[in-house]
Design a protein around this motif. Structure first.
Motif, PDB file in Angstrom:
ATOM      1  N   MET A 475       0.826  -1.204   0.000  1.00 24.58           N
ATOM      2  CA  MET A 475       0.000   0.000   0.000  1.00 24.58           C
ATOM      3  C   MET A 475       0.872   1.271   0.000  1.00 24.58           C
ATOM      4  O   MET A 475       0.592   2.215  -0.739  1.00 24.58           O
ATOM      5  N   TYR A 476       1.927   1.246   0.814  1.00 23.37           N
ATOM      6  CA  TYR A 476       2.841   2.402   0.828  1.00 23.37           C
ATOM      7  C   TYR A 476       3.497   2.582  -0.537  1.00 23.37           C
ATOM      8  O   TYR A 476       3.655   3.705  -1.029  1.00 23.37           O
ATOM      9  N   ALA A 477       3.837   1.453  -1.140  1.00 26.08           N
ATOM     10  CA  ALA A 477       4.455   1.512  -2.467  1.00 26.08           C
ATOM     11  C   ALA A 477       3.463   2.137  -3.452  1.00 26.08           C
ATOM     12  O   ALA A 477       3.829   2.966  -4.291  1.00 26.08           O
ATOM     13  N   ALA A 478       2.172   1.752  -3.327  1.00 22.37           N
ATOM     14  CA  ALA A 478       1.156   2.301  -4.224  1.00 22.37           C
ATOM     15  C   ALA A 478       1.065   3.813  -4.039  1.00 22.37           C
ATOM     16  O   ALA A 478       0.946   4.574  -5.006  1.00 22.37           O
ATOM     17  N   GLY A 485      -3.856   4.043  -7.221  1.00 21.55           N
ATOM     18  CA  GLY A 485      -3.399   2.870  -7.955  1.00 21.55           C
ATOM     19  C   GLY A 485      -3.293   1.695  -7.011  1.00 21.55           C
ATOM     20  O   GLY A 485      -3.543   1.836  -5.816  1.00 21.55           O
ATOM     21  N   TYR A 486      -2.984   0.525  -7.566  1.00 25.14           N
ATOM     22  CA  TYR A 486      -2.768  -0.617  -6.689  1.00 25.14           C
ATOM     23  C   TYR A 486      -1.413  -1.231  -6.978  1.00 25.14           C
ATOM     24  O   TYR A 486      -0.884  -1.102  -8.084  1.00 25.14           O
ATOM     25  N   VAL A 487      -0.843  -1.861  -5.968  1.00 25.03           N
ATOM     26  CA  VAL A 487       0.447  -2.513  -6.122  1.00 25.03           C
ATOM     27  C   VAL A 487       0.367  -3.837  -5.383  1.00 25.03           C
ATOM     28  O   VAL A 487      -0.177  -3.905  -4.284  1.00 25.03           O
ATOM     29  N   ARG A 488       0.866  -4.892  -6.013  1.00 24.01           N
ATOM     30  CA  ARG A 488       0.917  -6.180  -5.316  1.00 24.01           C
ATOM     31  C   ARG A 488       2.276  -6.319  -4.637  1.00 24.01           C
ATOM     32  O   ARG A 488       3.295  -5.897  -5.184  1.00 24.01           O
ATOM     33  N   TYR A 489       2.253  -6.894  -3.467  1.00 30.10           N
ATOM     34  CA  TYR A 489       3.498  -7.059  -2.719  1.00 30.10           C
ATOM     35  C   TYR A 489       4.429  -8.041  -3.417  1.00 30.10           C
ATOM     36  O   TYR A 489       4.002  -9.103  -3.871  1.00 30.10           O
ATOM     37  N   GLY A 492      11.019  -8.107  -0.806  1.00 31.72           N
ATOM     38  CA  GLY A 492      12.074  -7.100  -0.952  1.00 31.72           C
ATOM     39  C   GLY A 492      11.527  -5.693  -1.089  1.00 31.72           C
ATOM     40  O   GLY A 492      12.255  -4.707  -0.973  1.00 31.72           O
ATOM     41  N   MET A 493      10.214  -5.610  -1.322  1.00 36.40           N
ATOM     42  CA  MET A 493       9.594  -4.308  -1.531  1.00 36.40           C
ATOM     43  C   MET A 493       9.734  -3.399  -0.308  1.00 36.40           C
ATOM     44  O   MET A 493       9.750  -2.185  -0.414  1.00 36.40           O
ATOM     45  N   GLU A 494       9.869  -4.021   0.869  1.00 37.37           N
ATOM     46  CA  GLU A 494       9.868  -3.212   2.084  1.00 37.37           C
ATOM     47  C   GLU A 494      11.181  -2.475   2.316  1.00 37.37           C
ATOM     48  O   GLU A 494      11.238  -1.577   3.143  1.00 37.37           O
ATOM     49  N   GLU A 495      12.239  -2.847   1.569  1.00 38.41           N
ATOM     50  CA  GLU A 495      13.537  -2.280   1.905  1.00 38.41           C
ATOM     51  C   GLU A 495      13.589  -0.746   1.886  1.00 38.41           C
ATOM     52  O   GLU A 495      14.010  -0.135   2.871  1.00 38.41           O
ATOM     53  N   PRO A 496      13.146  -0.105   0.798  1.00 42.46           N
ATOM     54  CA  PRO A 496      13.179   1.370   0.816  1.00 42.46           C
ATOM     55  C   PRO A 496      12.300   1.953   1.921  1.00 42.46           C
ATOM     56  O   PRO A 496      12.649   2.968   2.527  1.00 42.46           O
ATOM     57  N   ILE A 497      11.198   1.268   2.183  1.00 47.43           N
ATOM     58  CA  ILE A 497      10.295   1.774   3.231  1.00 47.43           C
ATOM     59  C   ILE A 497      10.973   1.647   4.588  1.00 47.43           C
ATOM     60  O   ILE A 497      10.922   2.557   5.421  1.00 47.43           O
TER      61      ILE A 497
END
Ligand code: C2E
Ligand code: MG
Ligand code: MG
Length: 767
Positions: A475-478, A485-489, A492-497
């Motif tokens: 959701m943060y990525a979106a 918009g929508y983003v699927r997890y 590794g996606m959490e690294e920048p967050i």
């Protein structure tokens, strides 16, 4: 007061003393034949007089009470009547006793005593039982009737009936007195069982009611000993009654003084006690010959059991209603704890329950986290009512778009979710359906909202928390990808967050250890190159990361709220530094220092006070300071608007930064108290290129021209930002811009360098 509380106890002792003395006399009389039979009649009238005195004293203390006053007054009068009756009886006995047999009681005495009994019964009947439901009242009346009949059967069978059928003929007055006493007793006892906490003490009432039992004693004496029973009745049994009365007075006096209150206890056992009582005569009838009084007892016992049956039926019906009430309440409660009260959607607790069940059974589970973009702006600017209605409308959209195996949920605030179980629906399909539905205005206010959606599907072995965290990251990525918009997890996606979160912690430390400093970029005249103003810009010298750019740390500072502290530092430092420069180079060296301010700072209730303190502490005149705000920061509701107008009133100049990039620039200029407009760098970029893309260049020039015309018309100053070459400067000059800022003119620089710049300018002026 102390006197009052001891006096009732004295009355009790006197009556007890008289009763004991009278009993002792009877022992002597019946064994050694001491004295005259009429002496038996002395104790009761003497005790009666004592009881009257006790009652009088009690009545004086409780007469102010609307329930207790009349009750005890009535008893007082009753006691007076009975005492007079017994005095008459004693006189009659003294005059007419023949041998050991006292005479029958005179009619006048029976009249007084009977009147006294009737009054006492009335007093007991009048005491209110307190507030009750209609059903409860019904049951109480039934119970009392049952108890009354049960008690009456016993007293009838063992007391009155033997007297009626005895060989000796009992006088009518004796029989009616005994009967009356029975009624008083039973009515009183059943009544007392239902008495609530009230001004008349329960125990006192019980003692008064029990007085009637002495009549049962008299009846037993009479049926056992015939006329000879008169002496023990008068000397042993009846003297107990005044003792009970003075005891009742004492109990009531104590309760009144001590403020004791007994809560109502209905007596569920009463009807059953009544059945048991009614069974006693049945047993007696079963073993003895059946005579007519026995038949009466039988009929009464049958009546008692019929009434108890009716009573049980009533209770059963009540219980059934109560049970369905409770069941309904239970269902409502169950719904309340698992659903959100505003939107009626399932809540976070239910969400976790269903997700837990899916994970436990290995059912596939996909979570869509739906977060509304900029909902706080709606809430702040249009009010919470409109915000609430918008949330309800969003809930309706989710309900409509979740599909058959989707559970829509409100997690809290402006966060929603859809839980897809069963595996037939694809998360992306539902997400797209929701976003499509939100392209149309919703709620009564026809508002347009956008949402960012994160999608995560539970991997084997996933826990509730891991799925939710993945969806959150997505959701943060979106949100980061531009909203709506929508983003699927993906792993590794959490690294920048996470890095973002880590930066937040380091920011705190950096502020504490003084890693921040301020650099200054001059604002210059495009016509003669003179320094007009200076923009203060924050810099972070991170011990490990090196120079962290504001594009990274400002966002983190805003999200963590640390921008309030950072902003205060930049403001104070800038005021101090500028005041130093003005002192050194004179008031004309530099007209306006400007400081950037974030929306979050404007929400700080101490913001205005902080600005005034920074000015006062540095000695910088209020009219010199410029605060730069972006359009989105200004559009934050009425509280922010009030703050801005207050600053304007105080004389602080406000500048609209990055002007032209927002959505409502033009209307904003009218409502916002701005003095300066800063043309955004994006309109300066490429403004000079003649041939490359003529269309794009014309459009930029058109915006730059429109803005300066508008600003001129409204009497605002303009500053062109991000000028990187002379061609741009020239183009802007031609459009009418006189002030500019950019690498072509000067880069942001540390204060010492700016000091040198000011010194050079002074030399140039002098030359
Ligand atoms: P801004 O207020 O629009 O500041 C101007 C930015 O443009 C500064 O970037 C400046 O270094 C840069 N700039 C100036 N001339 C040129 C040019 O010719 N070419 C290019 N490419 N860039 C130029 P900086 O210092 O990185 O700051 C970026 C943004 O960070 C600022 O934009 C401002 O919004 C924010 N910011 C910086 N310091 C503070 C602060 O103390 N408080 C707050 N709230 N925001 C700050
Ligand atoms: Mg700025
Ligand atoms: Mg800017």
């Amino acid at each position: 007061m102390a006197e009052d509380s001891r006096a009732p106890a004295r009355y009790v002792w006197i009556t007890v003393g008289l009763a004991v003395a009278s009993s002792l006399w009877f022992v002597l009389f019946s064994t050694v034949g001491a004295g005259h039979a009429a002496i038996a009649y002395l104790a009761v009238p003497l005790e009666g007089a004592v009881a009257v005195a006790a009652l009088f004293q009690l009545w004086r203390t409780v007469r102010g009470d609307r329930t207790a006053g009349p009750f005890w007054l009535t008893l007082l009068i009753a006691a007076v009547f009975m005492t007079i009756g017994y005095v008459l009886m004693a006189v009659n006995a003294a005059l007419h006793t023949v041998g050991d047999l006292p005479p029958d009681m005179p009619l006048s005495a029976a009249g007084f005593v009977g009147l006294g009994f009737a009054l006492a019964m009335w007093a007991v009947g009048r005491v209110p039982v307190g507030a009750m439901h209609p059903g409860e009242r019904w049951r109480m009346h039934l119970d009392r009737l049952v108890a009354f009949l049960g008690g009456a059967t016993v007293l009838w069978h063992f007391g009155l009936a033997p007297m009626l059928t005895a060989d000796e003929r009992w006088s009518a007055q004796t029989l009616s007195l005994v009967g009356l006493a029975f009624l008083l007793t039973i009515a009183g006892i059943t009544k007392v069982s239902y008495l609530g906490d009230g001004p008349v003490d329960r125990t006192a009432m019980r003692l008064v009611a029990t007085m009637g039992l002495t009549a049962a004693g008299v009846a037993v004496m009479a049926s056992s000993f015939g006329n000879a029973g008169g002496v023990p009745s008068q000397s042993v049994v009846l003297p107990i009654a005044p003792v009970l009365l003075t005891l009742a007075v004492r109990v009531q006096a104590r309760a009144t003084l001590g403020g004791r209150r007994v809560s109502r206890r209905s007596s569920p056992l009463l009807p059953y006690l009544a059945i048991a009582a009614g069974d006693l005569p049945l047993i007696a009838v079963a073993v003895g010959p059946l005579q007519w009084p026995g038949r009466v007892s039988l009929i009464a016992a049958v009546l008692v059991s019929v009434l108890v049956t009716v009573r049980q039926f009533v209770a059963f019906r009540d219980n059934k209603r109560l049970l369905s009430d409770i069941r309904g309440q239970e269902e409502r409660l169950q719904h309340e704890v698992s659903h959100d009260s505003l939107t009626g959607l399932a809540n976070r607790a239910r969400f976790r329950d269903v997700l837990h069940a899916a994970l436990a059974t290995g059912t596939s589970a996909t979570v869509l986290l739906v977060d509304l973009d900029d909902f706080k702006t709606v809430n702040d600017s249009l009010g919470h009512d409109v915000g609430d209605r918008l949330l309800v409308a969003v809930a309706d959209v989710l309900r409509g778009q979740s599909g058959a195996d989707g559970l829509p949920i409100r997690i809290g605030g402006d966060e929603f979710a859809v839980l897809l179980t069963g595996g037939t629906t694809v998360g992306e399909t539902v997400a797209q359906r929701i976003l499509n539905a939100l392209t149309r205005p919703i709620s009564e206010q026809r508002l347009l909202v956008q949402a960012s959606i994160g999608i995560a599907t539970a991997a084997p072995g996933a826990t509730i928390d891991s799925v939710l965290r993945d969806a959150d990251v997505a959701m943060y990525a979106a949100k980061g990808h531009g909203k709506a918009g929508y983003v699927r997890y993906v792993p590794g996606m959490e690294e920048p967050i996470l890095a973002h979160i880590q930066l937040g912690g380091e920011l705190r430390r950096g502020l504490d250890s003084g890693e921040f400093r301020v650099v200054y970029q001059p604002v210059m005249s495009l016509l003669d190159g003179r320094i007009i103003g200076v923009e203060a810009l924050a810099r972070w010298d991170h011990p490990i990361r090196g120079q962290v750019p504001p594009s990274e740390f400002i966002a983190v500072a805003e999200r963590t709220g640390l921008i309030v502290e950072l902003g205060r530092f930049v403001l104070r430092e800038t005021c101090r530094q500028t005041a130093t420069w003005l002192a050194e180079f004179g008031p004309d060296a530099l007209q306006k220092p400007s400081v950037n301010v974030s929306a979050r700072q404007l929400h700080d209730p101490d913001f205005v006070a902080g600005v005034l303190a920074a000015l006062a502490d540095s000695g910088l005149p209020t009219s010199r300071l410029v605060l730069e705000l972006t359009e989105s920061a200004v559009l934050r509701g009425s509280q922010v608007s009030r703050t801005l107008h207050e600053l304007d009133r105080l004389g602080v100049a406000l500048a609209l930064d990055d002007f032209g990039t927002g959505e409502s620039s033009l209307s904003l200029l009218r409502s916002f108290p701005a003095k300066i407009v800063k043309l955004d760098k994006s309109f300066v970029d490429g403004i000079e290129v003649e041939d490359a893309e003529p269309g794009a260049r014309d459009a930029r020039q058109a915006v730059a021209r429109a803005i300066i015309q508008l600003a001129d018309a409204l009497g605002l100053e303009t500053v062109a930002e991000g000028i990187e070459n002379e061609a741009q400067a020239e183009q802007l000059r031609q459009l009418g811009y006189t002030l500019g800022q950019g690498y072509h003119l000067a880069r942001p620089m540390p204060p010492e360098e700016f000091t040198r710049l000011l010194a050079a300018q002074r030399r140039a002026v002098i030359a």
